[in-house]
Design a protein around this motif. Structure first.
Motif, PDB file in Angstrom:
ATOM      1  N   LEU A 120       0.824  -1.207   0.000  1.00 16.46           N
ATOM      2  CA  LEU A 120       0.000   0.000   0.000  1.00 16.46           C
ATOM      3  C   LEU A 120       0.862   1.262   0.000  1.00 16.46           C
ATOM      4  O   LEU A 120       0.563   2.233  -0.693  1.00 16.46           O
ATOM      5  N   PHE A 121       1.938   1.230   0.772  1.00 15.46           N
ATOM      6  CA  PHE A 121       2.852   2.370   0.805  1.00 15.46           C
ATOM      7  C   PHE A 121       3.470   2.591  -0.575  1.00 15.46           C
ATOM      8  O   PHE A 121       3.501   3.711  -1.087  1.00 15.46           O
ATOM      9  N   SER A 122       3.950   1.504  -1.190  1.00 15.95           N
ATOM     10  CA  SER A 122       4.601   1.643  -2.494  1.00 15.95           C
ATOM     11  C   SER A 122       3.626   2.058  -3.588  1.00 15.95           C
ATOM     12  O   SER A 122       3.963   2.859  -4.462  1.00 15.95           O
ATOM     13  N   SER A 123       2.393   1.572  -3.547  1.00 13.92           N
ATOM     14  CA  SER A 123       1.415   2.006  -4.558  1.00 13.92           C
ATOM     15  C   SER A 123       1.022   3.465  -4.342  1.00 13.92           C
ATOM     16  O   SER A 123       0.811   4.205  -5.309  1.00 13.92           O
ATOM     17  N   SER A 124       0.977   3.917  -3.099  1.00 12.94           N
ATOM     18  CA  SER A 124       0.718   5.335  -2.820  1.00 12.94           C
ATOM     19  C   SER A 124       1.866   6.193  -3.313  1.00 12.94           C
ATOM     20  O   SER A 124       1.653   7.266  -3.888  1.00 12.94           O
ATOM     21  N   LEU A 125       3.081   5.725  -3.112  1.00 10.76           N
ATOM     22  CA  LEU A 125       4.256   6.448  -3.582  1.00 10.76           C
ATOM     23  C   LEU A 125       4.270   6.522  -5.111  1.00 10.76           C
ATOM     24  O   LEU A 125       4.542   7.579  -5.689  1.00 10.76           O
ATOM     25  N   LEU A 126       3.956   5.425  -5.767  1.00  6.44           N
ATOM     26  CA  LEU A 126       3.873   5.414  -7.234  1.00  6.44           C
ATOM     27  C   LEU A 126       2.841   6.424  -7.736  1.00  6.44           C
ATOM     28  O   LEU A 126       3.101   7.183  -8.672  1.00  6.44           O
ATOM     29  N   SER A 127       1.678   6.435  -7.108  1.00  7.06           N
ATOM     30  CA  SER A 127       0.621   7.358  -7.525  1.00  7.06           C
ATOM     31  C   SER A 127       1.047   8.805  -7.320  1.00  7.06           C
ATOM     32  O   SER A 127       0.829   9.652  -8.195  1.00  7.06           O
ATOM     33  N   GLY A 128       1.662   9.088  -6.183  1.00  7.99           N
ATOM     34  CA  GLY A 128       2.132  10.445  -5.920  1.00  7.99           C
ATOM     35  C   GLY A 128       3.198  10.888  -6.902  1.00  7.99           C
ATOM     36  O   GLY A 128       3.190  12.032  -7.381  1.00  7.99           O
ATOM     37  N   MET A 129       4.109   9.986  -7.244  1.00  6.83           N
ATOM     38  CA  MET A 129       5.151  10.317  -8.218  1.00  6.83           C
ATOM     39  C   MET A 129       4.553  10.568  -9.597  1.00  6.83           C
ATOM     40  O   MET A 129       4.982  11.475 -10.311  1.00  6.83           O
ATOM     41  N   MET A 130       3.565   9.775  -9.971  1.00  3.25           N
ATOM     42  CA  MET A 130       2.941   9.963 -11.281  1.00  3.25           C
ATOM     43  C   MET A 130       2.219  11.304 -11.355  1.00  3.25           C
ATOM     44  O   MET A 130       2.307  12.003 -12.367  1.00  3.25           O
ATOM     45  N   VAL A 131       1.530  11.679 -10.287  1.00  3.20           N
ATOM     46  CA  VAL A 131       0.868  12.983 -10.248  1.00  3.20           C
ATOM     47  C   VAL A 131       1.904  14.093 -10.370  1.00  3.20           C
ATOM     48  O   VAL A 131       1.706  15.071 -11.101  1.00  3.20           O
TER      49      VAL A 131
END
Length: 169
Positions: A120-131
């Motif tokens: 969950l942490f890594s998917s949140s980080l991925l989403s934040g980086m993409m934004v």
């Protein structure tokens, strides 16, 4: 800032779930794995496309009548760096998420809750980086539209060009 807000928002939403047991973590990993794999696939494809489009942006930048400051090219380089990190991170996570860890008998059950929180942490980080990448790209594209398409004065136009225009008028 938008990427950080997205990351924090997703983390807060995840922590609302509260404390889970190892068995619940295993069940939740199995339930969310297809969505996380889809997220990784989408980000890999999107970031590769963005890198390709940055080449087109550079072509437009160099062929414009305006002489752009180095700051513009630094912006493009920063987007390319962050996008490359995002591409690699998403690709590695995709590979990790394809390891059938929930099928293994060797992994202690209590580990699954930590593995679940890590996913969950890594998917949140991925989403934040993409934004973040998309917002940076948006800023750069609007700058190019202002300079090349609309022909307006902009802080990224070289001072030498502005001085030449003033001499001609």
């Amino acid at each position: 800032m938008g990427g950080l807000i997205t990351f924090v928002f997703l983390l807060v939403a995840v922590f609302v779930l509260g404390n889970i047991s190892g068995y619940e973590g295993k069940v939740l990993i199995e339930a969310s794995l297809s969505g996380i794999n889809m997220l990784c696939n989408t980000i890999v494809l999107g970031s590769a496309t963005i890198l390709t489009l940055l080449l087109t942006l550079l072509g437009i930048s160099t062929s414009s009548r305006s002489t752009l400051k180095k700051a513009h090219y630094k912006q493009v380089a920063n987007i390319a760096k962050l996008d490359t990190v995002l591409f690699i991170f998403a690709l590695v996570l995709f590979q990790i998420f394809n390891i059938p860890i929930t099928e293994s008998e060797q992994v202690p059950t209590f580990w699954f809750k930590y593995i679940y929180w890590a996913t969950l942490f890594s998917s949140s980080l991925l989403s934040g980086m993409m934004v973040t990448v998309v917002l940076l790209l948006y800023t750069t594209v609007t700058n190019i539209i202002t300079i090349v398409g609309l022909g307006k004065d902009h802080y990224l136009i070289s001072e030498e060009e502005i001085e030449e225009e003033e001499k001609q008028t």
